[in-house]
Write an enzyme that holds these catalytic residues in place. Structure first.
Site, short mmCIF file in Angstrom:
data_model
loop_
_atom_site.label_atom_id
_atom_site.label_comp_id
_atom_site.label_asym_id
_atom_site.label_seq_id
_atom_site.Cartn_x
_atom_site.Cartn_y
_atom_site.Cartn_z
N ASN A 1 -43.92 -51.85 52.99
CA ASN A 1 -44.60 -51.78 54.29
C ASN A 1 -46.12 -51.73 54.12
O ASN A 1 -46.84 -52.31 54.92
CB ASN A 1 -44.10 -50.57 55.10
CG ASN A 1 -42.79 -50.87 55.80
OD1 ASN A 1 -42.75 -51.62 56.77
ND2 ASN A 1 -41.70 -50.32 55.29
N ASN B 1 -45.47 -42.96 62.05
CA ASN B 1 -44.46 -43.09 60.99
C ASN B 1 -43.53 -44.24 61.32
O ASN B 1 -43.20 -44.46 62.48
CB ASN B 1 -43.64 -41.79 60.91
CG ASN B 1 -42.51 -41.88 59.90
OD1 ASN B 1 -42.72 -42.25 58.74
ND2 ASN B 1 -41.30 -41.55 60.32
N HIS C 1 -39.74 -45.57 60.84
CA HIS C 1 -38.41 -45.06 60.50
C HIS C 1 -37.40 -46.21 60.57
O HIS C 1 -37.44 -47.00 61.53
CB HIS C 1 -38.02 -43.95 61.48
CG HIS C 1 -36.71 -43.31 61.13
ND1 HIS C 1 -36.59 -42.39 60.11
CD2 HIS C 1 -35.47 -43.48 61.64
CE1 HIS C 1 -35.32 -42.02 60.01
NE2 HIS C 1 -34.62 -42.67 60.92
N GLU D 1 -39.12 -54.22 59.98
CA GLU D 1 -40.18 -53.23 59.76
C GLU D 1 -41.50 -53.92 59.42
O GLU D 1 -42.56 -53.52 59.89
CB GLU D 1 -39.81 -52.30 58.60
CG GLU D 1 -38.69 -51.33 58.90
CD GLU D 1 -38.46 -50.38 57.74
OE1 GLU D 1 -39.42 -49.77 57.26
OE2 GLU D 1 -37.30 -50.25 57.29
C1 GAR Z 1 -38.85 -47.98 54.68
O1 GAR Z 1 -37.61 -48.56 54.99
C2 GAR Z 1 -39.21 -46.90 55.68
O2 GAR Z 1 -38.79 -47.19 56.98
C3 GAR Z 1 -38.44 -45.74 55.13
O3 GAR Z 1 -38.64 -45.81 53.74
C4 GAR Z 1 -38.73 -47.18 53.37
C5 GAR Z 1 -39.96 -47.35 52.52
O4 GAR Z 1 -40.00 -48.63 52.00
N1 GAR Z 1 -38.88 -44.51 55.68
C6 GAR Z 1 -38.06 -43.50 55.96
O5 GAR Z 1 -36.86 -43.55 55.71
C7 GAR Z 1 -38.72 -42.29 56.59
N2 GAR Z 1 -37.73 -41.44 57.18
P1 GAR Z 1 -41.32 -49.25 51.42
O6 GAR Z 1 -41.87 -48.23 50.43
O7 GAR Z 1 -40.90 -50.51 50.76
O8 GAR Z 1 -42.27 -49.46 52.57
#
Ligand code: GAR
Length: 202
Positions: free
Chosen positions: A14, A103, A105, A175
């Site tokens: 992200n 944030n 999610h 996302e």
């Molecule tokens: C993402 O899917 C984000 O939505 C999630 O962690 C992942 C991080 O991926 N966040 C949560 O679960 C928060 N509760 P990334 O490091 O590749 O962005």
């Protein structure tokens, strides 16, 4: 220019989506990437973009949330983005930056949120619930996990998926669009926190 700090704990896809977003190029400047460990793969992405990296925590070699508050004031940070950051943010920090921390999610809140609901735990719970849709939510951060006001959501059809991993893949794709979209709206001054709801101008 909207000055951002982005918090990460893992691979940072992200973070990359935000940094690579053409529409954010002239709207934002990421002034700090903050992790909860001394190293995580997301730091490599920050390094490639020459963004200063900080590890927040109480141990040696880490910056405290109090010092981070001072730093962010110096840097004139407008918005703090939690992009896969898995630690609970201290109350004082949230109070100082009320309605300035968002944030992402990987599910449709207010379902499938709360302590322990991160990453694959979320997608497994969604899969086992037999929900037919899932999605991603971006919300303001308050004192408890995943309960702050929702700014934007996008959903995906998961009626034909065969595994939690398949859900994760579908949701992650969304996302990477949703987070830059929300940041763009904030940068353009189109997000308003009203009495009961968050209003986003189209
Ligand atoms: C993402 O899917 C984000 O939505 C999630 O962690 C992942 C991080 O991926 N966040 C949560 O679960 C928060 N509760 P990334 O490091 O590749 O962005």
């Amino acid at each position: 220019m909207l000055a951002l700090a982005i918090f990460v704990s893992g691979r940072g896809s992200n973070l990359r989506a935000v940094l690579d977003s053409p529409k954010l190029k002239d709207l934002i400047k990421v002034k700090a990437v903050v992790g909860d460990k001394l190293y995580c793969p997301a730091f490599d992405i920050a390094k490639n973009f020459s963004i200063p990296i900080y590890s927040v925590g109480k141990k040696e070699g880490f910056i405290s949330f109090d010092d981070l508050t001072i730093l962010f004031k110096e840097l004139k940070i407008d918005v703090i983005v939690l992009a896969g950051f898995l630690k609970l943010i201290p109350e004082n920090f949230i109070k100082t930056f009320r309605n300035k921390i968002i944030n992402i999610h990987p599910a449709l809140l207010p379902s499938f949120g709360g302590a322990g609901m991160y990453g694959m735990n979320v997608h497994r719970a969604v899969f086992e619930s037999s929900a037919q849709v899932s999605g991603a939510s971006v919300h303001f951060v308050d004192e408890t996990y995943d309960t702050g006001k929702i700014i934007a959501q996008r959903c995906v059809d998961i009626s034909d998926v065969k595994s939690p991993e398949e859900i994760a893949e579908k949701v992650l794709r969304i996302e990477h669009q949703l987070l830059p979209d929300v940041i763009e709206k904030i940068a353009l001054g189109k997000v308003f926190v009203e009495e009961f709801r968050v209003r986003v101008e189209t």
